[in-house]
Design an enzyme around this catalytic site. Structure first.
Site, PDB file in Angstrom:
ATOM      1  N   PRO A  41       0.817  -1.225   0.000  1.00 15.80           N
ATOM      2  CA  PRO A  41       0.000   0.000   0.000  1.00 15.80           C
ATOM      3  C   PRO A  41       0.845   1.267   0.000  1.00 15.80           C
ATOM      4  O   PRO A  41       1.775   1.404   0.785  1.00 15.80           O
ATOM      5  CB  PRO A  41      -0.813  -0.108   1.293  1.00 15.80           C
ATOM      6  CG  PRO A  41      -0.191  -1.165   2.096  1.00 15.80           C
ATOM      7  CD  PRO A  41       0.689  -1.994   1.222  1.00 15.80           C
ATOM      8  N   GLU A  42       0.529   2.168  -0.904  1.00 16.06           N
ATOM      9  CA  GLU A  42       1.199   3.459  -0.971  1.00 16.06           C
ATOM     10  C   GLU A  42       0.236   4.509  -0.407  1.00 16.06           C
ATOM     11  O   GLU A  42      -0.890   4.195  -0.031  1.00 16.06           O
ATOM     12  CB  GLU A  42       1.544   3.785  -2.433  1.00 16.06           C
ATOM     13  CG  GLU A  42       2.559   2.827  -3.045  1.00 16.06           C
ATOM     14  CD  GLU A  42       3.987   3.366  -2.982  1.00 16.06           C
ATOM     15  OE1 GLU A  42       4.211   4.433  -2.381  1.00 16.06           O
ATOM     16  OE2 GLU A  42       4.868   2.711  -3.555  1.00 16.06           O
ATOM     17  N   HIS A  71      -5.856 -14.303   8.832  1.00 14.54           N
ATOM     18  CA  HIS A  71      -4.912 -13.218   9.141  1.00 14.54           C
ATOM     19  C   HIS A  71      -5.608 -11.961   9.663  1.00 14.54           C
ATOM     20  O   HIS A  71      -5.051 -10.885   9.613  1.00 14.54           O
ATOM     21  CB  HIS A  71      -4.070 -12.898   7.906  1.00 14.54           C
ATOM     22  CG  HIS A  71      -3.332 -14.084   7.389  1.00 14.54           C
ATOM     23  ND1 HIS A  71      -2.280 -14.658   8.069  1.00 14.54           N
ATOM     24  CD2 HIS A  71      -3.510 -14.838   6.272  1.00 14.54           C
ATOM     25  CE1 HIS A  71      -1.832 -15.709   7.389  1.00 14.54           C
ATOM     26  NE2 HIS A  71      -2.556 -15.832   6.292  1.00 14.54           N
ATOM     27  N   ARG A  97       1.475 -10.849   6.085  1.00 17.15           N
ATOM     28  CA  ARG A  97       2.935 -10.841   6.279  1.00 17.15           C
ATOM     29  C   ARG A  97       3.363 -10.171   7.577  1.00 17.15           C
ATOM     30  O   ARG A  97       4.519 -10.263   7.976  1.00 17.15           O
ATOM     31  CB  ARG A  97       3.600 -10.177   5.066  1.00 17.15           C
ATOM     32  CG  ARG A  97       3.320 -10.971   3.784  1.00 17.15           C
ATOM     33  CD  ARG A  97       3.998 -10.361   2.594  1.00 17.15           C
ATOM     34  NE  ARG A  97       5.451 -10.396   2.711  1.00 17.15           N
ATOM     35  CZ  ARG A  97       6.278  -9.881   1.807  1.00 17.15           C
ATOM     36  NH1 ARG A  97       5.795  -9.276   0.753  1.00 17.15           N
ATOM     37  NH2 ARG A  97       7.580  -9.960   1.959  1.00 17.15           N
ATOM     38  N   ARG A 139      22.474  19.270  -1.714  1.00 18.52           N
ATOM     39  CA  ARG A 139      22.426  17.799  -1.687  1.00 18.52           C
ATOM     40  C   ARG A 139      22.926  17.241  -3.020  1.00 18.52           C
ATOM     41  O   ARG A 139      22.485  17.647  -4.091  1.00 18.52           O
ATOM     42  CB  ARG A 139      20.994  17.310  -1.420  1.00 18.52           C
ATOM     43  CG  ARG A 139      20.427  17.801  -0.092  1.00 18.52           C
ATOM     44  CD  ARG A 139      21.153  17.251   1.122  1.00 18.52           C
ATOM     45  NE  ARG A 139      21.055  15.812   1.241  1.00 18.52           N
ATOM     46  CZ  ARG A 139      20.181  15.185   2.040  1.00 18.52           C
ATOM     47  NH1 ARG A 139      19.353  15.873   2.788  1.00 18.52           N
ATOM     48  NH2 ARG A 139      20.158  13.862   2.095  1.00 18.52           N
TER      49      ARG A 139
END
Ligand SMILES: [Zn+2]
Length: 268
Positions: free
Chosen positions: A2-3, A90, A109, A150
């Site tokens: 999931p983002e 789960h 997981r 950077r």
């Protein structure tokens, strides 16, 4: 995995079930996910009313009228099931509301997490304390300052949670493509003008994905509805060797151990 748009969609879906409701019962079916769940979850949540749900980076926050914030992270495979008709293998954590709805956090997981943090100190909670600004609230001038001097690649800097919070690999690739910026360019070398375009591109790709997720929300009214995962189409992500609209070919390189997809003709 999931983002941010999936987490946003999940929070909006949970809001429909939880907002304003009292928590009648909770059940932790195992002591831990990625780390231990708080042992006093039941004591602090049972009987509390849910006042607000929101997202920070890839965390979902469920606030109660007792000043607690239940903070969840979906990890690699986590999702909430709405009114499941049977116990899933789960389903590790369950919330029941005073109007008989049930939400189950399913995580095969177990890379996800559940924490209970006092709302008034949430900003100083270690996972939140170091987070940079939300990608939908970025300011190009502020980003320019964060990137100043950077020398690391812009792609890697955008994945750094201290610079921008919650922007994952897929959306960094897509936003850089839309802004025409080569992923290997050093962060400090990108002009304010190009960063302005990048900030707009980040907002666009996330907003489009959130809208795609929102359009799937109606399915969650049904039993066994699963929150948060939906199909999306990308311009470059996972499209190695495929044609770009410019006539060029999408390439894949590895940066910081992760795949970057880009068009060498459109991005420089
Ligand atoms: Zn191209």
């Amino acid at each position: 995995m999931p983002e941010l748009p999936e987490v946003e969609t999940t929070v909006r879906g949970l809001e429909r079930v939880l907002a304003g409701r009292r928590i009648a019962r909770i059940e932790a079916r195992r002591p831990d996910l990625r780390r231990a769940m708080p042992v006093d979850l039941g004591q602090r949540l049972t009987g509390a009313r849910v006042t607000r749900l929101w997202r920070r980076a890839k965390y979902g926050v469920i606030e109660t009228d007792r000043g607690d914030s239940l903070v969840f992270h979906l990890g690699m495979s986590g999702h909430w099931r709405i009114d499941p008709t049977e116990n899933g293998k789960h389903d590790h954590f369950v919330i029941e509301t005073d109007d008989g709805r049930q939400l189950a956090l399913n995580d095969a997981r177990r890379f996800g997490s559940l924490d209970l943090v006092r709302a008034d100190v949430l900003g100083e909670w270690p996972p939140f304390a170091a987070l940079g600004p939300e990608p939908l609230e970025l300011d190009a001038r502020d980003l320019k300052k964060r990137l100043a001097g950077r020398t690391a690649a812009i792609k890697l800097l955008l994945l750094d949670q201290r610079i921008v919070a919650g922007l994952g690999n897929i959306y960094v690739c897509e936003a850089l493509y839309r802004a025409g910026i080569h992923p290997g360019r050093t962060g400090g070398s990108v002009s304010l003008q190009r960063l302005t375009r990048l900030v707009a591109s980040i907002s666009e790709v996330l907003a489009e994905a959130i809208a795609a997720g929102g359009s799937t929300l109606r399915d969650f009214a049904s039993p066994d509805g699963e929150l948060g995962y939906f199909s999306k189409s990308f311009s470059v992500y996972d499209r190695e060797g495929r044609p770009c609209g410019c006539g060029g070919t999408v390439r894949r390189v590895v940066q910081g151990g992760r795949s970057t997809f880009y068009c060498p003709r459109c991005q420089h």
